[in-house]
Design a protein around this motif. Structure first.
Motif, short mmCIF file in Angstrom:
data_model
loop_
_atom_site.label_atom_id
_atom_site.label_comp_id
_atom_site.label_asym_id
_atom_site.label_seq_id
_atom_site.Cartn_x
_atom_site.Cartn_y
_atom_site.Cartn_z
N ALA A 13 1.24 9.03 5.79
CA ALA A 13 -0.01 8.27 5.85
C ALA A 13 -1.04 8.93 6.76
O ALA A 13 -2.24 8.75 6.57
N SER A 15 0.66 4.18 0.82
CA SER A 15 -0.12 5.12 1.64
C SER A 15 0.68 6.29 2.14
O SER A 15 0.13 7.28 2.63
N GLU A 17 0.85 -1.19 0.00
CA GLU A 17 0.00 0.00 0.00
C GLU A 17 0.89 1.24 0.00
O GLU A 17 1.65 1.48 0.95
N THR A 28 -7.03 7.26 3.02
CA THR A 28 -6.15 7.56 4.14
C THR A 28 -6.13 9.04 4.41
O THR A 28 -6.37 9.87 3.53
N VAL A 65 -5.84 1.72 8.12
CA VAL A 65 -6.15 3.07 7.67
C VAL A 65 -6.14 3.97 8.89
O VAL A 65 -6.11 3.51 10.02
#
Length: 308
Positions: free
Chosen positions: A250, A120, A118, A306, A262
């Motif tokens: 993130a 993120s 991910e 996010t 998340v």
């Protein structure tokens, strides 16, 4: 051993919603006949699969894998074959690869590990040393109970998060995290399921390695975890310590990563902190790789994302 009930190839190719309602094609078979049918199906399905070892550039992530001879690596395409055609999961192109014990067929292996990534952004580890994991577990248990109504509406089994099978542990030197959840699903007949998660933090995101196994395989997974977690390395320039002020962040820390992957506020908004393996009715088993598949599904369904 970690086994999944055999489903005929024809049924595996049916539309997902229809397949859930179709009659169980193995209802009249003995357990031995089911096992034999599943083994034959798996052997034919995987006959052209070739496993890899050594240094492997992971496609889809700025990561290099160093796979020892004791572990078999399946690339993304082969992993989708395992997850979708052998194990009966819906399509998921977020899976970058899988790891299994060397020489063990995915149809019979005690465990398999799903790799996803991910992008993120940088996850702060400032909270890792002082997080109360007992309190975090209670929050995750409450969120799992709240989420059961959604699972029921979607036709999935409900889940009970019993507790930590392995309490979270963060290695500040290598920026690696590992933890395991003890889960019981409403269709499991009381059998406990192991959800063993590992993460490697990078400059621009997080690599996830999620074990799929039954609770009876806990000791085998625990023994394999250090070797498996040592396999991935972020490439130079993408390592955690390469972070520079102004890089994408993130917006959450290690505790939120463990809770659901998340930011806490976003997770609370959609009510899905703590979701792990989802078991479907009638012997169907679905694995949505936690940090990749479930979060992608959440974003598509709820429009979430996010926080930064």
């Amino acid at each position: 051993m970690f086994r999944i009930i055999f489903m005929a190839a024809a049924m595996a190719s049916m539309p997902f919603a229809y397949a859930q309602e179709a009659a169980d094609p193995v209802a009249d078979l003995t357990p031995e006949e089911r096992a034999a049918a599943y083994a034959a199906y798996a052997e034919d399905l995987l006959k052209d699969v070739s496993v890899e070892h050594g240094q492997i550039a992971l496609k889809g992530a700025p990561v290099t894998l160093n796979v020892p001879d004791s572990i078999d690596y399946y690339d993304s395409q082969e992993s989708q074959l395992v997850l979708e055609d052998l194990w009966g999961n819906p399509p998921d192109d977020t899976v970058l690869g899988m790891l299994f014990p060397a020489g063990a067929s995915p149809a019979e292996a005690e465990w398999g590990a799903v790799i996803t990534y991910e992008g993120s952004g940088y996850v702060s580890d400032d909270d890792a040393a002082h997080t109360d994991y007992t309190a975090l577990l209670k929050d995750m248990q409450a969120a799992t109970r709240r989420n059961n109504s959604l699972l029921e509406r979607e036709g999935y089994a409900t889940a009970e998060l019993v507790g930590w099978a392995v309490e979270p542990s963060y290695d500040a030197a290598s920026h690696r995290i590992g933890w395991a959840k003890d889960l019981v699903f409403s269709t499991s007949g009381g059998e406990h399921t192991l959800n063993y998660d590992m993460r490697v933090l990078g400059r621009g995101g997080v690599l996830s390695v999620n074990f799929v196994a039954s609770m009876t395989a806990l000791e085998s997974v625990r023994a394999a975890a250090p070797e498996v977690l040592a396999i991935p390395d972020f490439n130079e320039g993408n390592r955690y310590e390469d972070y520079r002020q102004g890089d994408k962040t993130a917006g959450y820390g290690v505790a939120a990563l463990i809770a659901g992957g998340v930011g806490v506020a976003a997770a609370k908004k959609v009510g899905l902190l703590g979701v792990g393996l989802l078991f479907l009715k009638k012997g169907w088993v679905i694995l949505i790789a936690i940090f990749g598949g479930i979060m992608g599904w959440l974003r598509r369904t709820f429009g979430g994302g996010t926080e930064s």
